[in-house]
Design a protein around this motif. Structure first.
Motif, PDB file in Angstrom:
ATOM      1  N   ALA A  16     -21.456 -25.270  22.331  1.00  0.00           N
ATOM      2  CA  ALA A  16     -20.536 -25.756  23.372  1.00  0.00           C
ATOM      3  C   ALA A  16     -19.587 -24.640  23.808  1.00  0.00           C
ATOM      4  O   ALA A  16     -19.259 -24.518  24.994  1.00  0.00           O
ATOM      5  CB  ALA A  16     -19.744 -26.958  22.871  1.00  0.00           C
ATOM      6  N   ASN A  17     -19.159 -23.811  22.867  1.00  0.00           N
ATOM      7  CA  ASN A  17     -18.280 -22.686  23.209  1.00  0.00           C
ATOM      8  C   ASN A  17     -19.036 -21.615  23.991  1.00  0.00           C
ATOM      9  O   ASN A  17     -18.479 -20.988  24.895  1.00  0.00           O
ATOM     10  CB  ASN A  17     -17.651 -22.093  21.950  1.00  0.00           C
ATOM     11  CG  ASN A  17     -16.676 -23.047  21.308  1.00  0.00           C
ATOM     12  OD1 ASN A  17     -16.132 -23.936  21.953  1.00  0.00           O
ATOM     13  ND2 ASN A  17     -16.463 -22.883  20.015  1.00  0.00           N
ATOM     14  N   ALA A  33     -22.113 -29.609  33.595  1.00  0.00           N
ATOM     15  CA  ALA A  33     -21.963 -28.233  33.110  1.00  0.00           C
ATOM     16  C   ALA A  33     -23.323 -27.589  32.886  1.00  0.00           C
ATOM     17  O   ALA A  33     -23.544 -26.447  33.249  1.00  0.00           O
ATOM     18  CB  ALA A  33     -21.149 -28.210  31.826  1.00  0.00           C
ATOM     19  N   ARG A  85     -19.929 -20.458  31.637  1.00  0.00           N
ATOM     20  CA  ARG A  85     -19.387 -21.046  32.871  1.00  0.00           C
ATOM     21  C   ARG A  85     -18.110 -20.330  33.308  1.00  0.00           C
ATOM     22  O   ARG A  85     -17.907 -20.055  34.492  1.00  0.00           O
ATOM     23  CB  ARG A  85     -19.130 -22.540  32.686  1.00  0.00           C
ATOM     24  CG  ARG A  85     -20.421 -23.351  32.676  1.00  0.00           C
ATOM     25  CD  ARG A  85     -20.172 -24.846  32.633  1.00  0.00           C
ATOM     26  NE  ARG A  85     -19.745 -25.250  31.304  1.00  0.00           N
ATOM     27  CZ  ARG A  85     -18.578 -25.813  31.014  1.00  0.00           C
ATOM     28  NH1 ARG A  85     -17.698 -26.055  31.953  1.00  0.00           N
ATOM     29  NH2 ARG A  85     -18.288 -26.144  29.783  1.00  0.00           N
ATOM     30  N   GLN A  86     -17.247 -20.004  32.330  1.00  0.00           N
ATOM     31  CA  GLN A  86     -15.990 -19.308  32.632  1.00  0.00           C
ATOM     32  C   GLN A  86     -16.258 -17.937  33.252  1.00  0.00           C
ATOM     33  O   GLN A  86     -15.646 -17.569  34.256  1.00  0.00           O
ATOM     34  CB  GLN A  86     -15.175 -19.153  31.346  1.00  0.00           C
ATOM     35  CG  GLN A  86     -13.902 -18.359  31.495  1.00  0.00           C
ATOM     36  CD  GLN A  86     -13.229 -18.084  30.154  1.00  0.00           C
ATOM     37  OE1 GLN A  86     -13.575 -18.650  29.130  1.00  0.00           O
ATOM     38  NE2 GLN A  86     -12.259 -17.196  30.164  1.00  0.00           N
ATOM     39  N   GLU A 105     -21.600 -22.224  25.997  1.00  0.00           N
ATOM     40  CA  GLU A 105     -21.772 -22.795  27.330  1.00  0.00           C
ATOM     41  C   GLU A 105     -20.482 -22.665  28.148  1.00  0.00           C
ATOM     42  O   GLU A 105     -20.503 -22.259  29.314  1.00  0.00           O
ATOM     43  CB  GLU A 105     -22.181 -24.263  27.218  1.00  0.00           C
ATOM     44  CG  GLU A 105     -22.455 -24.914  28.545  1.00  0.00           C
ATOM     45  CD  GLU A 105     -22.917 -26.356  28.404  1.00  0.00           C
ATOM     46  OE1 GLU A 105     -23.548 -26.843  29.355  1.00  0.00           O
ATOM     47  OE2 GLU A 105     -22.645 -26.991  27.360  1.00  0.00           O
ATOM     48  N   ARG A 106     -19.354 -22.955  27.517  1.00  0.00           N
ATOM     49  CA  ARG A 106     -18.064 -22.850  28.183  1.00  0.00           C
ATOM     50  C   ARG A 106     -17.784 -21.404  28.606  1.00  0.00           C
ATOM     51  O   ARG A 106     -17.319 -21.146  29.719  1.00  0.00           O
ATOM     52  CB  ARG A 106     -16.951 -23.362  27.259  1.00  0.00           C
ATOM     53  CG  ARG A 106     -15.588 -23.482  27.909  1.00  0.00           C
ATOM     54  CD  ARG A 106     -14.552 -24.092  26.977  1.00  0.00           C
ATOM     55  NE  ARG A 106     -15.005 -25.339  26.367  1.00  0.00           N
ATOM     56  CZ  ARG A 106     -15.289 -25.491  25.057  1.00  0.00           C
ATOM     57  NH1 ARG A 106     -15.133 -24.501  24.219  1.00  0.00           N
ATOM     58  NH2 ARG A 106     -15.718 -26.643  24.595  1.00  0.00           N
TER      59      ARG A 106
END
Length: 159
Positions: A133-134, A26, A140-141, A136-137
């Motif tokens: 982490a959220n 990721a 990516r989304q 980063e997510r």
């Protein structure tokens, strides 16, 4: 944000010594991604920029007020924007519209809940305070959604 960053740095030091492979797929996916940061709180902006650097992103530009953010939204070369929805009492809808017109993805951040996001511009919404982490997510989304569009948004990203 601080504790996660310390852990990543400690893991990076161990990785340099060949002890572990700490760079997940990721994070590699975000390496070199150019990010426009629009955030009016200096400490939040710095923490956000640190997290982006930890992901391997490049901060292409940053703004804390509406007019500079609009100027960057129109002229700066970047791949994705992270927009605080409220800049010292002023909504960033015009900035979001300018970025969306270039077919570039946006991650919104807010302390006012997910319903505060502009209704006519899509993008993931992170509620403050958020975990890295959220973030980063969400990055990516948003990037993946852009690549799923028929045109992919590639040409606009290079303007």
């Amino acid at each position: 944000l601080g504790l996660e960053r310390k852990e990543r740095r400690a893991n990076a030091e161990r990785s340099e010594r060949g002890m572990i492979d700490v760079e997940p797929t990721a994070s590699r996916a975000l390496r070199g991604v150019r990010v426009l940061v629009v955030e009016d709180e200096p400490m939040v902006s710095l923490a956000l920029q640190d997290a982006l650097a930890d992901f391997g992103c490049e901060v292409a530009g940053s703004a804390a007020r509406l007019q500079p953010a609009l100027d960057l939204a129109h002229r700066l070369t970047f791949d994705i924007a992270v927009l605080d929805i409220d800049l010292d009492g002023t909504r960033v809808d015009r900035v979001a519209e300018a970025i969306a017109a270039r077919r570039l993805p946006i991650v919104f951040v807010t302390g006012y809940g997910p319903d505060a996001a502009p209704r006519h511009v899509s993008g993931p919404v992170l509620e403050k305070p958020y975990e890295t982490a959220n973030l980063e997510r969400a990055l990516r989304q948003a990037l993946a959604a852009r690549h799923e569009e028929p045109s992919g948004g590639q040409a606009a990203a290079r303007r």
